[in-house]
Design a protein around this motif. Structure first.
Motif, PDB file in Angstrom:
ATOM      1  N   HIS A  44      -2.128  -2.165  17.380  1.00 48.94           N
ATOM      2  CA  HIS A  44      -1.255  -3.016  16.579  1.00 48.94           C
ATOM      3  C   HIS A  44       0.153  -2.974  17.151  1.00 48.94           C
ATOM      4  O   HIS A  44       0.774  -1.919  17.194  1.00 48.94           O
ATOM      5  N   LYS A  49       5.422 -10.181  13.830  1.00 45.77           N
ATOM      6  CA  LYS A  49       6.761  -9.870  13.319  1.00 45.77           C
ATOM      7  C   LYS A  49       7.812 -10.024  14.410  1.00 45.77           C
ATOM      8  O   LYS A  49       8.909 -10.533  14.164  1.00 45.77           O
TER       9      LYS A  49
ATOM     10  N   GLU C 117      -6.510  -8.378   5.697  1.00 45.61           N
ATOM     11  CA  GLU C 117      -5.325  -8.462   6.535  1.00 45.61           C
ATOM     12  C   GLU C 117      -4.122  -8.918   5.714  1.00 45.61           C
ATOM     13  O   GLU C 117      -3.032  -8.365   5.839  1.00 45.61           O
ATOM     14  N   LEU C 121      -0.760  -6.735   5.333  1.00 48.48           N
ATOM     15  CA  LEU C 121       0.519  -7.153   5.887  1.00 48.48           C
ATOM     16  C   LEU C 121       1.482  -7.685   4.829  1.00 48.48           C
ATOM     17  O   LEU C 121       2.678  -7.683   5.036  1.00 48.48           O
ATOM     18  N   THR C 137      -2.635  -1.669  10.037  1.00 44.95           N
ATOM     19  CA  THR C 137      -1.552  -0.706  10.186  1.00 44.95           C
ATOM     20  C   THR C 137      -2.074   0.712   9.964  1.00 44.95           C
ATOM     21  O   THR C 137      -3.091   0.911   9.328  1.00 44.95           O
ATOM     22  N   HIS C 144       4.557  -3.122   3.558  1.00 45.93           N
ATOM     23  CA  HIS C 144       3.757  -4.178   4.158  1.00 45.93           C
ATOM     24  C   HIS C 144       4.604  -4.860   5.219  1.00 45.93           C
ATOM     25  O   HIS C 144       5.556  -5.563   4.903  1.00 45.93           O
ATOM     26  N   LEU C 146       4.798  -7.377   7.266  1.00 48.20           N
ATOM     27  CA  LEU C 146       5.218  -8.755   7.478  1.00 48.20           C
ATOM     28  C   LEU C 146       6.070  -9.298   6.347  1.00 48.20           C
ATOM     29  O   LEU C 146       6.497 -10.438   6.395  1.00 48.20           O
TER      30      LEU C 146
END
Ligand code: SF4
Lengths: 390, 166, 171
Positions: A44, A49, C117, C121, C137, C144, C146
């Protein structure tokens, strides 16, 4: 008598046949797999992002590093999505060149897949052959973008430079060589009893399940469903080319192997059509303020210089709204979902990763198989961990 | 071997050192594992076109127990870092680490929450190869430089002093 | 095709459609969060429309943006009609605290990982999901990533002149 229990076995993340850093938790009953659970996330990188924190231009190199066997497809998807968001129409020549490059990428990716998949099944020599052939394609990339893998050659609104002068000759030469060598591969594998024994009837998925798992690409077509975005929702001028979409029958690993080989041949057909009828024209769209002006103009015209400076430093502002652009990458449907929020950075860049969605069906593929077939199943999905984990 | 640590300081090893270094250099087996994009270039290097077998390095060992050289090819995520450390610890002495690519050396383009900013935060690195990805020739150059370094070593030094030579 | 879907939705779910949007030729329907499951179920069962593919589930965080007044999170369902080769979107807005939806795993197994997902995120939870755990993650990571208020965590590069300083992290 001792009671019988299942054995939980951990495979990976450092395992030679998991294509990177996939980890699979297997529950075994003797040699038979009862349950499999892929564990992902070991690569990851936070690419989404990172892209959201950059200007639209500067996010482009991140796409190369997602599916690193098919960098051009990713570039293409991202650029098409941004072009859709900004409502840019690119010249015909750019479209055609992009198609050719995307098809080269498909060949590249399938060659690596063929080599590694055969290696997993014990055919070491295939890896050596396919990597030899792959160099020919990398040479073309290098001539275009100056880099072997991460070229970022396809840019928003066009290409990075003019196509190299000997592009046509190089591609033709490459097609000629690989086309012949494909017969050699077929001689080695297609009728090889060991290869057939290890792939035929292994990792089967039915058409219905494939739909239910939302698969795409060769995994879906291998089960006999004819769905290819190049035909169904053409983008970048694919409607101008004549090619077939091969499909499989049984949905097993052997069918997918045949299908991918056939896809390589079809890609060559498309490339040849591109080369035969490549239109003339500029290599970048003329949209002041959004698309970088060509280098020659920057050196001569004041206005172009200003636009160049402005785009590089502060980028362009995108309207509020979301677009989704899907293209058919070698692995399946790769989609870019980009949301603009009125600033010069995207609010959201979402990549619909084909390998991620395809990998989700691994438990189904290996259920009830022998342990050694797990390797074949993982290989036949054609995963790229960089794209699965992002 | 275990014996070399017991050699007293007053004894100088010259020819023996040379011989040991020569053999270490000529059959350095890398640990076959890749993390990201750089791994593909690493495979190319081992492949037919660039042919690393010329330096006696074509055998990729899947098990860390049999490997001498760890090529960290690719970005190291926070989730992967403990595993890399375990792999490193599982390798027998003498061992070397080559950090391949911008990501493994310094985090590269990914300066964010998910990536370890350089694999040297978790294991000692002997040589860094820059590039994104480094060309196979670059990787080879790095490996040859490492060979040069191995040439100058003495078996009397324990591993701890070998790591990270600045 | 667009007209067909509109008719279908209006005939059955007229009170759960909030509005429609067509941006760059892509049709999307904003619906109420609680009606996402029945709508998808009805679409899947309708053989004429043939919406057999769930291509993607994703979310957008409108933190600190005027659009956030509808709700901070926008969850997007990307549906594809196989027979008509047509793609459209169902979108829902969710409030900032306790964003919750019904899981679609009962309709498409493929929704399993996609929903996990989004949960991982963005922190949107899905009711009725068989295994709603982190997927990408690391387990230790809190929050989270994002979400827009999660820092990207930029670390200052170190050169020869500051290589001995401890790493400097900017949030
Ligand atoms: S250095 Fe570049 S090529 Fe290597 S892993 Fe990092 S992003 Fe990929």
């Amino acid at each position: 008598m001792a009671e019988s229990r299942t054995l939980t076995l951990n495979m990976g993340p450092q395992h030679p046949s998991t294509h990177g850093v996939l980890r699979v938790l297997l529950e075994l009953d003797g040699e038979t797999v009862v349950k499999a659970k892929p564990v992902i996330g070991y690569l990851h990188t936070g690419i989404e992002k990172t892209m959201e924190s950059k200007l639209y231009y500067k996010a482009l190199p991140c796409t190369d590093r997602m599916d690193y066997l098919a960098p051009m497809s990713n570039n293409l998807g991202y650029c098409l999505a941004v072009e859709k968001l900004m409502d840019i129409e690119v010249p015909d020549k750019v479209k055609w060149a992009r198609v050719c490059l995307a098809e080269l990428t498909r060949v590249n990716s399938h060659l690596v897949w063929l080599g590694t998949h055969a290696l997993d099944l014990g055919a070491m020599s295939m890896l050596l052959y396919t990597f030899r052939e792959r160099e020919l394609i990398l040479d073309i990339y290098e001539a275009c973008g100056g880099q072997r893998m991460m070229t970022s050659y396809i840019r928003i609104g066009g290409l990075a430079h003019e196509l190299p002068k000997d592009f046509e000759q190089k591609v033709r030469n490459m097609i000629k060589i690989i086309r012949e060598r494909l017969f050699d591969y077929e001689k080695l594998l297609t009728n090889n009893p060991i290869f057939i024994g290890r792939t035929k009837g292994v990792a089967v998925i039915s058409a219905e399940d494939a739909m239910n798992y939302c698969l795409s690409g060769p995994m879906l077509r291998g089960s006999g469903i004819k769905h290819d975005l190049r035909k169904d929702n053409p983008y970048s001028g694919y409607e101008n080319f004549d090619f077939e979409v091969p499909i499989g029958k049984n949905g097993d690993a052997y069918d997918r192997y045949l299908l991918r080989l056939e896809e390589i041949r079809q890609s060559f057909r498309i490339c040849e059509q591109v080369l035969d009828g490549m239109p003339e024209g500029p290599y970048r769209a003329h949209v002041p303020g959004v698309v970088l002006p060509p280098k020659e103009d920057i050196l001569q015209k004041m206005e172009a210089m200003i636009f160049h400076f402005k785009i590089i430093t502060e980028g362009f502002k995108a309207p509020v709204g979301s677009v989704y652009q899907a293209i058919e990458s070698p692995k399946g449907e790769i989609g870019f979902f980009i949301t603009g929020d009125g600033t010069n950075k995207p609010r959201r860049v979402r990549v619909r990763p084909p390998a991620f969605v395809n990998l989700a069906c691994l438990p189904k593929l290996v259920e009830g198989c022998l342990f050694s077939d797990v390797v074949c199943a993982i290989g036949s999905i054609d995963i790229i961990l960089g794209e699965v984990d992002r | 071997m275990g014996l070399e640590e017991k050699i007293p300081d007053s004894i100088m090893l010259t020819t023996l050192d040379k011989m040991v270094n020569w053999s270490r250099r000529r059959s350095m087996w890398p640990l076959g594992f890749g993390l990201a994009c750089c791994a593909i270039e690493m495979i190319s290097t081992f492949g037919p076109h660039f042919d690393l077998a010329r330096y006696g390095m074509e055998v990729m060992r899947p098990s860390p127990r049999q490997a001498d050289l760890m090529i960290v090819a690719g970005r190291v995520s926070v989730k992967m870092a403990p595993i890399i450390k375990t792999l490193y610890e599982q390798m027998p002495n003498p061992k070397w680490v080559l950090s391949m690519g911008a990501c493994a050396s310094s985090g590269g383009v990914f300066n964010n929450y998910a990536v370890v900013q350089g694999v040297d935060r978790i294991i000692p690195v002997d040589i860094y190869v820059p590039g994104c990805p480094p060309r196979p020739e670059q990787l080879m150059e790095g490996i040859l430089k490492l060979h040069e370094m191995v040439k100058k070593e003495s078996i009397k030094n324990p591993r701890e002093e070998w790591g990270r030579k600045g | 095709m667009e007209e067909k879907i509109r008719q279908f939705l209006n005939s059955k779910f007229s009170d759960s459609i909030i509005r429609e949007d067509n941006f760059r030729g892509e049709q999307s329907f904003y619906v109420k969060p609680e009606s996402i499951f029945p709508i998808c179920e009805a679409l899947l069962e309708n053989d004429d429309l043939d919406v057999k593919f769930l291509k993607d589930i994703t979310a957008v965080d409108w933190y600190d943006h005027p659009l956030a007044e509808n709700g901070r999170f926008e969850v997007i369902y990307n549906l594809y009609s196989f027979a008509h080769k047509y793609r459209f979107f169902l979108k829902v807005f969710l409030p900032e605290d306790n964003p919750n939806l019904t899981s679609l795993t009962g309709l498409w197994i493929g929704a399993n990982w996609l929903e996990r997902e989004v949960y991982d995120l963005f922190g949107v939870t899905f009711e009725g999901h068989p295994d709603l755990t982190k997927i990408i993650t690391p387990d230790e990571l809190e929050g989270h990533p994002l979400r827009k208020d999660f820092p990207l965590t930029y670390e200052k590069p170190r050169f020869s002149w500051n290589k001995d300083n401890p790493p400097e992290v900017i949030k």
